[in-house]
Write an enzyme that holds these catalytic residues in place. Structure first.
Site, PDB file in Angstrom:
ATOM      1  N   GLU A 297      93.732  45.028  30.344  1.00 25.61           N
ATOM      2  CA  GLU A 297      92.894  43.865  30.065  1.00 25.61           C
ATOM      3  C   GLU A 297      92.304  43.314  31.367  1.00 25.61           C
ATOM      4  O   GLU A 297      91.123  42.953  31.421  1.00 25.61           O
ATOM      5  CB  GLU A 297      93.713  42.782  29.360  1.00 25.61           C
ATOM      6  CG  GLU A 297      92.901  41.554  28.998  1.00 25.61           C
ATOM      7  CD  GLU A 297      93.688  40.534  28.190  1.00 25.61           C
ATOM      8  OE1 GLU A 297      93.154  39.429  27.966  1.00 25.61           O
ATOM      9  OE2 GLU A 297      94.830  40.827  27.784  1.00 25.61           O
TER      10      GLU A 297
ATOM     11  N   GLY B  34      98.731  24.185  23.419  1.00 27.03           N
ATOM     12  CA  GLY B  34      99.597  23.621  24.454  1.00 27.03           C
ATOM     13  C   GLY B  34     100.198  24.643  25.380  1.00 27.03           C
ATOM     14  O   GLY B  34     101.049  24.320  26.211  1.00 27.03           O
TER      15      GLY B  34
ATOM     16  N   THR C 113      96.971  32.753  23.271  1.00 25.19           N
ATOM     17  CA  THR C 113      96.917  31.390  23.792  1.00 25.19           C
ATOM     18  C   THR C 113      97.009  30.348  22.680  1.00 25.19           C
ATOM     19  O   THR C 113      96.431  30.514  21.606  1.00 25.19           O
ATOM     20  CB  THR C 113      95.614  31.179  24.576  1.00 25.19           C
ATOM     21  OG1 THR C 113      95.516  32.189  25.574  1.00 25.19           O
ATOM     22  CG2 THR C 113      95.585  29.822  25.231  1.00 25.19           C
TER      23      THR C 113
ATOM     24  N   ALA D  55      95.600  37.122  19.364  1.00 27.71           N
ATOM     25  CA  ALA D  55      95.838  35.679  19.467  1.00 27.71           C
ATOM     26  C   ALA D  55      97.118  35.424  20.253  1.00 27.71           C
ATOM     27  O   ALA D  55      98.225  35.546  19.717  1.00 27.71           O
ATOM     28  CB  ALA D  55      95.925  35.056  18.072  1.00 27.71           C
TER      29      ALA D  55
ATOM     30  N   GLY E 175      99.115  27.964  27.843  1.00 29.73           N
ATOM     31  CA  GLY E 175      98.113  28.842  28.425  1.00 29.73           C
ATOM     32  C   GLY E 175      98.745  30.097  28.980  1.00 29.73           C
ATOM     33  O   GLY E 175      99.020  31.052  28.263  1.00 29.73           O
TER      34      GLY E 175
ATOM     35  N   PHE F 278      91.041  29.645  21.854  1.00 28.96           N
ATOM     36  CA  PHE F 278      90.305  30.508  22.788  1.00 28.96           C
ATOM     37  C   PHE F 278      90.347  31.971  22.342  1.00 28.96           C
ATOM     38  O   PHE F 278      90.497  32.876  23.166  1.00 28.96           O
ATOM     39  CB  PHE F 278      90.864  30.393  24.216  1.00 28.96           C
ATOM     40  CG  PHE F 278      90.974  28.993  24.745  1.00 28.96           C
ATOM     41  CD1 PHE F 278      90.046  28.018  24.409  1.00 28.96           C
ATOM     42  CD2 PHE F 278      92.017  28.640  25.591  1.00 28.96           C
ATOM     43  CE1 PHE F 278      90.147  26.721  24.908  1.00 28.96           C
ATOM     44  CE2 PHE F 278      92.130  27.348  26.096  1.00 28.96           C
ATOM     45  CZ  PHE F 278      91.199  26.391  25.748  1.00 28.96           C
TER      46      PHE F 278
ATOM     47  N   LEU G 154      69.207  31.051  45.604  1.00 25.96           N
ATOM     48  CA  LEU G 154      67.973  31.727  46.006  1.00 25.96           C
ATOM     49  C   LEU G 154      66.879  31.588  44.952  1.00 25.96           C
ATOM     50  O   LEU G 154      65.691  31.663  45.273  1.00 25.96           O
ATOM     51  CB  LEU G 154      68.258  33.204  46.304  1.00 25.96           C
ATOM     52  CG  LEU G 154      69.085  33.465  47.568  1.00 25.96           C
ATOM     53  CD1 LEU G 154      69.424  34.942  47.680  1.00 25.96           C
ATOM     54  CD2 LEU G 154      68.364  32.983  48.815  1.00 25.96           C
TER      55      LEU G 154
END
Length: 380
Positions: free
Chosen positions: A245, A131, A128, A126, A133, A158, A340
């Site tokens: 990551e 307020g 993020t 955890a 990012g 998130f 396509l």
């Protein structure tokens, strides 16, 4: 995909066979169910653990199979080729477990890693906040020491594996007045009083992944849950682990665009318009040629990065380049694939549509494309 890369060997080929069979049997038939439930079945973790697919790059003494990052890359690729974005195994095994391996005490490693490898415990990290990012120095969550405990307060958002996790690595300020030097990482068991999960977030793509909000209201944890040798090292630990990551994102997005190319080649051969295969139109052939070329170039670069990482030589800007290239080209190429497919490409029942919505976030998480450019430009 071209011939096997140099980092593959006989052991990894066997591991790939195992991973592919598992994904074909346990994941591919259940993709729609995972999406409907907004999470994978909990026993998927246990089944994967029984086969040695979880934490494969963790040493045997801690429950893993003693593999390398190549083992993680193989599983990521096979999951992508099964058309799945729901299962957060790459974060669990390739990120959370490695924070504990790198910075945990011997007691922490002995306690948590075997449970993660077996699937008994699902891990999350955890960082993020609602307020905050990309600016990890500006996080507001606090872990304030009171006697022999930390009291954790704050909110995170998130969070992959958020709805199913049993253990969360939380980035928090142990010194609220400090910037980067005030950040520490603490281990929070989700059974502790004061911890609660928010909603599973309704995302544009990756709808089967249990991305959630997490809340910490006076959650008390022992000071022994600090990850690292002392307070204030969390930001530096985060920076040290982010290249892996970002390489995980690069591997998954590269595999996703290869999967999309295969879907589209098959569709254009099967579908007819104006009395002939769609593939036989020059525009179709030229678009597929462009995508195939990008995939081949990207595959060579990603394989090089995997090899460098196994050797301990992957640097921060190169990892940023890998994520930037793979995520940007995958978005561009999967969009071409949707075109396509025509109208069917816009139908979510078609895997190509899900691949298109899923891939968009790759330009955002683990550092946005703009942050990647900033990192790369610093070396110029």
């Amino acid at each position: 995909m071209p011939s096997s890369p140099r980092w593959m060997d006989a052991d990894l080929e066997l591991f790939r066979d195992l991973a592919r069979e598992f994904c074909e049997r346990e994941i591919k038939p259940n993709v729609d169910k995972f999406i409907q439930n907004h999470q994978v079945d909990r026993d998927l973790w246990n089944k994967a653990g029984e086969l040695g697919l979880l934490c494969a790059s963790i040493p045997e003494e801690y429950g893993g199979i003693g593999g390398t990052f190549a083992h993680e890359a193989v599983l990521i690729e096979e999951q992508a080729r099964a058309g799945d974005s729901s299962w957060g195994a790459s974060l669990h095994s390739g990120i959370v477990a490695h924070y504990i391996l790198a910075y945990g005490t011997e007691e922490q490693k002995q306690h948590w890693l075997p449970k993660m490898a077996s699937g008994e415990v699902v891990g999350a990290i955890a960082m993020t906040e609602p307020g905050t990012g990309s600016d990890l120095q500006g996080i507001k969550t606090r872990a304030i020491k009171e006697g022999d405990e930390y009291v954790v307060n704050g909110a995170k958002t998130f969070i992959t594996n958020g709805a199913q996790c049993d253990l969360v690595i939380v980035a928090a300020k142990t010194n609220p007045e400090g910037g980067a030097a005030g950040v520490s990482l603490v281990l929070v068991e989700t059974e502790r009083e004061g911890f609660r999960r928010g909603r599973v977030l309704d995302k544009v793509g990756m709808k089967g992944q249990d991305t959630s909000e997490l809340f910490f209201d006076d959650v008390r944890i022992p000071v022994t849950n600090l990850l690292g040798t002392q307070e204030g090292l969390g930001f530096f630990h985060l920076m040290a682990q982010l290249p892996q990551e970002r390489l995980i994102v690069a591997v998954s997005t590269q595999a996703a665009q290869e999967f999309a190319l295969e879907l589209t080649k098959q569709y254009t051969h099967d579908r007819e318009a104006f009395g002939r295969e769609i593939f036989k139109f020059q525009n179709t052939k030229f678009k597929l040629a462009e995508i195939a070329t990008d995939c081949r170039v990207g595959r060579s670069f990603i394989d090089e990065c995997i090899e460098l990482h196994i050797e301990g030589k992957l640097d921060v800007p190169t990892a940023a380049m890998a994520k930037l290239w793979a995520s940007e080209t995958a978005m561009k190429n999967i969009d071409k694939c949707v075109q396509l497919f025509g109208g069917y490409g816009y139908m979510l029942e078609y895997p190509i549509a899900r691949a298109w919505t899923d891939i968009r976030v790759s330009q955002i998480y683990a550092g946005t494309s703009e942050i990647m450019k900033e990192i790369i430009s610093r070396t110029m």
